[in-house]
Scaffold this active site. Structure first.
Site, PDB file in Angstrom:
ATOM      1  N   ASP A 172       0.839  -1.194   0.000  1.00 51.79           N
ATOM      2  CA  ASP A 172       0.000   0.000   0.000  1.00 51.79           C
ATOM      3  C   ASP A 172       0.868   1.236   0.000  1.00 51.79           C
ATOM      4  O   ASP A 172       2.076   1.186   0.256  1.00 51.79           O
ATOM      5  CB  ASP A 172      -0.926   0.001   1.219  1.00 51.79           C
ATOM      6  CG  ASP A 172      -2.136   0.910   1.056  1.00 51.79           C
ATOM      7  OD1 ASP A 172      -2.275   1.532  -0.016  1.00 51.79           O
ATOM      8  OD2 ASP A 172      -2.939   0.999   1.992  1.00 51.79           O
ATOM      9  N   LYS A 173       0.216   2.342  -0.281  1.00 51.98           N
ATOM     10  CA  LYS A 173       0.841   3.667  -0.232  1.00 51.98           C
ATOM     11  C   LYS A 173      -0.101   4.607   0.506  1.00 51.98           C
ATOM     12  O   LYS A 173      -1.335   4.434   0.471  1.00 51.98           O
ATOM     13  CB  LYS A 173       1.099   4.161  -1.647  1.00 51.98           C
ATOM     14  CG  LYS A 173       1.249   5.680  -1.800  1.00 51.98           C
ATOM     15  CD  LYS A 173      -0.070   6.311  -2.224  1.00 51.98           C
ATOM     16  CE  LYS A 173       0.058   7.832  -2.367  1.00 51.98           C
ATOM     17  NZ  LYS A 173      -1.284   8.457  -2.582  1.00 51.98           N
ATOM     18  N   HIS A 174       0.458   5.591   1.168  1.00 50.66           N
ATOM     19  CA  HIS A 174      -0.379   6.604   1.802  1.00 50.66           C
ATOM     20  C   HIS A 174       0.274   7.964   1.618  1.00 50.66           C
ATOM     21  O   HIS A 174       1.491   8.100   1.720  1.00 50.66           O
ATOM     22  CB  HIS A 174      -0.553   6.323   3.295  1.00 50.66           C
ATOM     23  CG  HIS A 174      -1.574   7.215   3.931  1.00 50.66           C
ATOM     24  ND1 HIS A 174      -2.923   6.929   3.928  1.00 50.66           N
ATOM     25  CD2 HIS A 174      -1.451   8.411   4.565  1.00 50.66           C
ATOM     26  CE1 HIS A 174      -3.584   7.904   4.544  1.00 50.66           C
ATOM     27  NE2 HIS A 174      -2.706   8.814   4.936  1.00 50.66           N
ATOM     28  N   SER A 175      -0.539   8.954   1.352  1.00 50.84           N
ATOM     29  CA  SER A 175      -0.070  10.332   1.216  1.00 50.84           C
ATOM     30  C   SER A 175      -0.540  11.149   2.405  1.00 50.84           C
ATOM     31  O   SER A 175      -1.644  10.932   2.922  1.00 50.84           O
ATOM     32  CB  SER A 175      -0.616  10.949  -0.073  1.00 50.84           C
ATOM     33  OG  SER A 175      -0.362  12.343  -0.109  1.00 50.84           O
ATOM     34  N   THR A 212      -9.104  11.068  -1.152  1.00 47.74           N
ATOM     35  CA  THR A 212      -9.286  10.066  -2.199  1.00 47.74           C
ATOM     36  C   THR A 212     -10.720   9.549  -2.233  1.00 47.74           C
ATOM     37  O   THR A 212     -11.298   9.332  -3.304  1.00 47.74           O
ATOM     38  CB  THR A 212      -8.301   8.906  -1.990  1.00 47.74           C
ATOM     39  OG1 THR A 212      -6.965   9.411  -2.085  1.00 47.74           O
ATOM     40  CG2 THR A 212      -8.499   7.816  -3.029  1.00 47.74           C
ATOM     41  N   ARG A 255     -10.388  15.740  14.232  1.00 47.42           N
ATOM     42  CA  ARG A 255      -9.180  16.507  13.909  1.00 47.42           C
ATOM     43  C   ARG A 255      -9.430  17.470  12.766  1.00 47.42           C
ATOM     44  O   ARG A 255      -8.903  18.589  12.738  1.00 47.42           O
ATOM     45  CB  ARG A 255      -8.037  15.560  13.540  1.00 47.42           C
ATOM     46  CG  ARG A 255      -7.426  14.817  14.707  1.00 47.42           C
ATOM     47  CD  ARG A 255      -6.479  13.729  14.212  1.00 47.42           C
ATOM     48  NE  ARG A 255      -5.483  14.254  13.315  1.00 47.42           N
ATOM     49  CZ  ARG A 255      -5.020  13.607  12.234  1.00 47.42           C
ATOM     50  NH1 ARG A 255      -5.504  12.425  11.906  1.00 47.42           N
ATOM     51  NH2 ARG A 255      -4.092  14.166  11.484  1.00 47.42           N
ATOM     52  N   SER A 272      -2.829   7.817  13.056  1.00 43.98           N
ATOM     53  CA  SER A 272      -3.969   7.692  12.158  1.00 43.98           C
ATOM     54  C   SER A 272      -3.609   6.870  10.929  1.00 43.98           C
ATOM     55  O   SER A 272      -4.316   5.934  10.547  1.00 43.98           O
ATOM     56  CB  SER A 272      -4.458   9.076  11.735  1.00 43.98           C
ATOM     57  OG  SER A 272      -5.516   8.978  10.813  1.00 43.98           O
ATOM     58  N   LYS A 298      -4.582   2.350  10.409  1.00 46.25           N
ATOM     59  CA  LYS A 298      -5.333   1.788   9.281  1.00 46.25           C
ATOM     60  C   LYS A 298      -4.487   0.791   8.501  1.00 46.25           C
ATOM     61  O   LYS A 298      -4.979  -0.246   8.042  1.00 46.25           O
ATOM     62  CB  LYS A 298      -5.810   2.909   8.359  1.00 46.25           C
ATOM     63  CG  LYS A 298      -6.844   3.843   8.976  1.00 46.25           C
ATOM     64  CD  LYS A 298      -7.431   4.771   7.956  1.00 46.25           C
ATOM     65  CE  LYS A 298      -6.493   5.888   7.558  1.00 46.25           C
ATOM     66  NZ  LYS A 298      -6.397   6.948   8.546  1.00 46.25           N
ATOM     67  N   LYS A 299      -3.220   1.115   8.325  1.00 46.90           N
ATOM     68  CA  LYS A 299      -2.355   0.238   7.534  1.00 46.90           C
ATOM     69  C   LYS A 299      -2.068  -1.066   8.274  1.00 46.90           C
ATOM     70  O   LYS A 299      -2.041  -2.145   7.656  1.00 46.90           O
ATOM     71  CB  LYS A 299      -1.058   0.959   7.189  1.00 46.90           C
ATOM     72  CG  LYS A 299      -1.250   2.244   6.398  1.00 46.90           C
ATOM     73  CD  LYS A 299      -2.162   2.052   5.204  1.00 46.90           C
ATOM     74  CE  LYS A 299      -2.387   3.338   4.436  1.00 46.90           C
ATOM     75  NZ  LYS A 299      -3.367   3.183   3.333  1.00 46.90           N
TER      76      LYS A 299
END
Length: 440
Positions: free
Chosen positions: A80-83, A120, A168, A183, A187-188
């Site tokens: 996975d990727k997260h920004s 997203t 937040r 946060s 999730k990851k």
């Protein structure tokens, strides 16, 4: 520990025991902690911070507040990727199917807009029929069949984060490094990943505008994730201008479609997407190193396999099967389009990217409060990048609005946000540096 005592302790700079943090998180999850108490905790952490042990405890507690997925019998790695969020950041829409086309499996748990940045999920919600909140059985089935699925948090996955995330967004506590780390990683970890790549933004449109702050966040995420047994690499990328040409939900989906089909690929958006893909494929053992992974990703993009995976994901989650072929037939459109011309021709020398994100929110394309609805059609298109000529037939941007008044106000906001000068200035790289954090 009573919730108010925990808040008081952190407010006064105290160190919180792991058990107390776990108890507070459980209360956030089951609703026994009030919204005011959760907001007060977030503000206390914003000002006082959390040390490495507190940060790890908060991350673990939030991940364990719901179900943790376990992927079995997949023929490829779960990646996975997260920004950290930016203006015009639609990378996930292309990156997930690219990696899936290369043999990875991408169960991407994404979020909605946070502050001035787009989310997203809000982009995907602009696709008619697409379900961003399927049940877990459907989510798992789509990942196995299409190779990727981009959805939001279900009630089962990290429910404590789901609630705190919304608080937040509307209490001025978005930029806290410990809360961002917890946060993201909760999730990851709940998604059962085997590798994670972080895209940490720096610049005028990022939550961490200063490069040193972005580096600190990248290191904190990578270190915490690696301590938790999740191999993680972070790229620090530039957010001193809109990423791509669009900012606004349906407009960004349309740009993603054009990117995947090869109709148009803005160079900086392409660079960030391929760099992240290369890192993901290397982490998953699908490439020998990030450079080799990038070449593999380029091939999957060029021959249409990535577009096929995107189409399969959209259809499997309820969206139109012909979105790639007929995007204009499905994506919503705003009734008013207004070009924004500069006062004099020249080159774009500076962009207040955050102000452009705020302009999209003012158009209705984002939220002022957690419960607000979104107008998916509005936003900015044809946004000029740093160093590009504007004037004459080339506007600074094209505003998509619900009314003439909205268009006028947004156009003025864009003019104030974009500086045009007589001389072209050098533009820095889209990918600034690679960070791996400190290993335990």
């Amino acid at each position: 520990m009573l919730p108010q005592e925990l808040i008081r302790a952190k407010r006064d700079g105290g160190r919180l025991p792991a058990a107390a943090i776990a108890g507070f998180v459980a209360g956030v999850s089951d609703g026994s902690i009030s919204e005011g108490q959760a907001a007060a905790f977030a503000m206390a952490v914003f000002f006082r911070g959390l040390d490495a042990d507190e940060r790890a405890a908060l991350t673990r507690a939030m991940a364990d507040s719901g179900r943790v997925l376990a992927w079995r019998d997949l023929p490829g790695p779960v990646l996975d990727k997260h920004s950290t969020g930016g203006v015009g950041d639609k990378v996930s829409l292309m990156l997930a199917p690219i990696v899936a086309a290369c043999g990875g499996y991408v169960p991407m748990i994404s979020g909605r807009g946070l502050g001035h940045t787009g989310g997203t999920l809000d982009k995907l919600d602009s696709i008619p029929g697409y379900s961003t909140s399927p049940d877990l059985a459907t989510f798992e089935a789509v990942v196995r069949r299409a190779g990727c699925a981009v959805i939001g948090q279900t009630d089962d996955l990290a429910p404590a984060d789901r609630r705190l995330y919304a608080i937040r967004d509307v209490t001025g506590t978005v930029e806290s490094i410990p809360l961002i780390v917890a946060s993201i990683l909760s999730k990851k970890l709940a998604a059962g990943l085997q590798g994670l790549v972080m895209d940490v933004k720096a610049g005028s449109g990022a939550f961490m505008a200063a490069l040193d702050d972005a580096r600190a966040l990248a290191d904190a995420i990578a270190e915490t994730a690696n301590r938790a047994g999740l191999p993680t690499v972070a790229l620090v990328t530039d957010m001193n201008q809109v990423l791509g040409r669009t900012a606004g939900n349906a407009l960004e989906v349309r740009e993603a479609v054009d990117f995947l089909t090869g109709s148009a690929r803005e160079p900086r958006l392409l660079e960030v997407t391929l760099a992240l893909a290369g890192e993901m494929l290397a982490l998953g053992g699908l490439a020998g190193d990030p450079a080799a992974g990038r070449r593999i990703a380029e091939a999957a993009l060029a021959d249409g396999r990535a577009a096929e995976r995107f189409a399969a994901m959209v259809a499997a989650l309820g969206g139109p099967a012909d979105l790639l072929e007929r995007p204009d037939a499905h994506l919503p459109k705003a009734p008013v389009m207004r070009p924004v011309h500069p006062d004099a021709p020249g080159f774009v020398t500076e962009v207040d990217t955050r102000a452009l994100g705020v302009a999209v929110i003012e158009l209705g394309g984002g939220r002022r409060r957690a419960a607000d609805g979104i107008d998916y059609a509005v936003g900015l298109d044809a946004v000029a990048g740093l160093g590009e000529p504007v004037g004459g037939d080339r506007p600074v941007a094209l505003v998509h609005a619900r009314s003439d008044g909205d268009a006028d106000r947004a156009a003025e906001a864009v003019r104030r946000a974009v500086t045009v000068g007589a001389d072209r200035k050098d533009v820095g790289p889209a990918v600034i540096e690679r960070r791996t954090g400190a290993r335990p």
